[in-house]
Design a protein around this motif. Structure first.
Motif, PDB file in Angstrom:
ATOM      1  N   THR A  41      11.198 -21.460 -31.645  1.00 15.99           N
ATOM      2  CA  THR A  41      11.662 -22.604 -30.860  1.00 15.99           C
ATOM      3  C   THR A  41      13.135 -22.479 -30.503  1.00 15.99           C
ATOM      4  OG1 THR A  41      10.028 -24.025 -31.949  1.00 15.99           O
ATOM      5  CG2 THR A  41      11.860 -25.113 -30.801  1.00 15.99           C
ATOM      6  N   HIS A  42      13.948 -22.137 -31.477  1.00 16.10           N
ATOM      7  CA  HIS A  42      15.389 -22.014 -31.251  1.00 16.10           C
ATOM      8  C   HIS A  42      15.716 -20.800 -30.382  1.00 16.10           C
ATOM      9  CE1 HIS A  42      16.168 -25.188 -34.173  1.00 16.10           C
ATOM     10  NE2 HIS A  42      15.287 -24.595 -34.976  1.00 16.10           N
ATOM     11  N   LEU A  43      14.984 -19.720 -30.576  1.00 13.61           N
ATOM     12  CA  LEU A  43      15.233 -18.518 -29.774  1.00 13.61           C
ATOM     13  C   LEU A  43      14.865 -18.744 -28.314  1.00 13.61           C
ATOM     14  CD1 LEU A  43      14.029 -15.667 -32.159  1.00 13.61           C
ATOM     15  CD2 LEU A  43      16.384 -16.307 -31.602  1.00 13.61           C
ATOM     16  N   ASP A  44      13.766 -19.431 -28.078  1.00 10.01           N
ATOM     17  CA  ASP A  44      13.370 -19.718 -26.693  1.00 10.01           C
ATOM     18  C   ASP A  44      14.415 -20.590 -25.994  1.00 10.01           C
ATOM     19  OD1 ASP A  44      11.091 -18.256 -27.064  1.00 10.01           O
ATOM     20  OD2 ASP A  44       9.792 -19.990 -27.438  1.00 10.01           O
ATOM     21  N   ALA A  45      14.946 -21.573 -26.719  1.00 17.06           N
ATOM     22  CA  ALA A  45      15.967 -22.446 -26.137  1.00 17.06           C
ATOM     23  C   ALA A  45      17.279 -21.691 -25.892  1.00 17.06           C
ATOM     24  CB  ALA A  45      16.222 -23.637 -27.052  1.00 17.06           C
ATOM     25  N   ALA A  46      17.524 -20.651 -26.693  1.00 14.36           N
ATOM     26  CA  ALA A  46      18.782 -19.903 -26.582  1.00 14.36           C
ATOM     27  C   ALA A  46      18.650 -18.661 -25.706  1.00 14.36           C
ATOM     28  CB  ALA A  46      19.263 -19.498 -27.972  1.00 14.36           C
TER      29      ALA A  46
END
Length: 239
Positions: A41-46
Motif C-alpha cells: 500500500t505504501h509503495l504504491d502510493a510512493a
C-alpha cells in the motif's frame, strides 16, 4: 575485464550502480519503517517518489563526481563526497514527499540517506575486493616493493593498473611494520623475502625512487639479489 574497459566505461558503470542504489535504498527504508518485506500500500502510493528520486540520482552523482571515485583509492575525501551526495538525496526526498503530499513518515528520508551511504560504501568495497581477487589470479610477474611508506603505497596502486606485474609484498627494514597489511599488501622483512623468492612467489623487486635533480618518482627494476642501493639513479632507501 576491468583492465579492458575504458575510463569512460568504468565511470558509466559506477554511475549506473549509484543510480540503481537509490530505489533499492528507498525500498529498504519503507520496508524497515513499516516492518514488512513488501509494504504494498505504501509503495504504491510512493511510486511517484521513486520515479523522481531515480531521475535525480544521476544528476546528484555527477554533481558530486561519484563515478570518478576509484575503487582502489577511496580516501576520506571520496567518502565525504558520498556522504554529501546521500545528504542531498535525503533532502530531495523530503522536498519531493512534501510536494507530492504523500504523508510518508519523516524517518523515511533519513533512513533512505543512511542506507544509500552504507550501500554505496559497501558496494564499492565488495567490488574492490572482487577486482583485487581477479587481479591476483591473473597472470603477471609477481614483484616485491621496497619501502612501505607513502611512495611505496603510490607505486603499489599504480602497478595494480598494469596487467604485466602483480605487487605481492612490501619489504621494509622497520620491524614494527612487519606483518601489517598496508594497501592490501603484507609488509615483510628481507629474510622472509628470500624465502618467497626461493619459493617462486616473487620474481622481481621494485623501488619507488627519485632522481637527484628531477625529483620525480619512477620505478626502477633490479635483478636478484635484491638491493635498492644497486639502482644508481636513486637515493638510498630509508623507511
Amino acid at each position: 575485464m576491468m583492465h579492458a574497459m575504458t575510463r569512460r566505461q568504468k565511470r558509466n558503470l559506477l554511475l549506473a550502480f549509484d543510480t540503481l542504489l537509490v530505489p533499492c535504498a528507498l525500498y529498504l527504508a519503507f520496508a524497515l519503517r513499516f516492518s514488512s518485506m513488501y509494504p504494498r500500500t505504501h509503495l504504491d502510493a510512493a511510486a511517484p517518489l521513486f520515479a523522481l528520486m531515480f531521475a535525480a540520482a544521476p544528476v546528484v552523482g555527477l554533481a558530486f563526481r561519484l563515478p570518478w571515485i576509484k575503487l582502489s583509492a577511496r580516501d576520506i575525501s571520496a567518502t565525504g563526497r558520498i556522504a554529501l551526495a546521500a545528504c542531498v538525496l535525503g533532502f530531495a526526498c523530503i522536498v519531493a514527499s512534501y510536494l507530492l503530499a504523500l504523508g510518508s513518515p519523516r524517518s523515511i528520508p533519513i533512513s533512505f540517506a543512511a542506507l544509500f551511504f552504507m550501500l554505496s560504501i559497501l558496494g564499492r568495497t565488495l567490488a574492490a575486493l572482487v577486482v583485487t581477487s581477479l587481479y591476483e589470479a591473473a597472470p603477471g610477474v609477481p614483484v616485491a616493493i621496497f619501502g612501505a611508506g607513502s611512495a611505496g603505497i603510490q607505486l603499489a596502486w599504480a602497478l595494480r593498473q598494469s596487467a604485466e606485474v602483480r605487487p605481492r609484498v612490501f619489504v621494509d627494514d622497520n620491524p614494527t611494520l612487519h606483518g601489517l597489511n598496508i594497501a592490501a599488501l603484507t609488509v615483510t622483512s628481507r629474510d622472509r623475502l628470500r624465502k618467497m623468492v626461493d619459493a617462486g612467489q616473487v620474481e622481481r623487486g621494485l623501488s619507488p625512487c627519485r632522481r637527484w635533480r628531477r625529483r620525480k618518482f619512477r620505478a626502477c627494476s633490479m635483478n636478484w639479489p635484491i638491493s635498492p642501493a644497486r639502482c644508481r639513479c636513486c637515493h638510498p632507501m630509508s623507511t
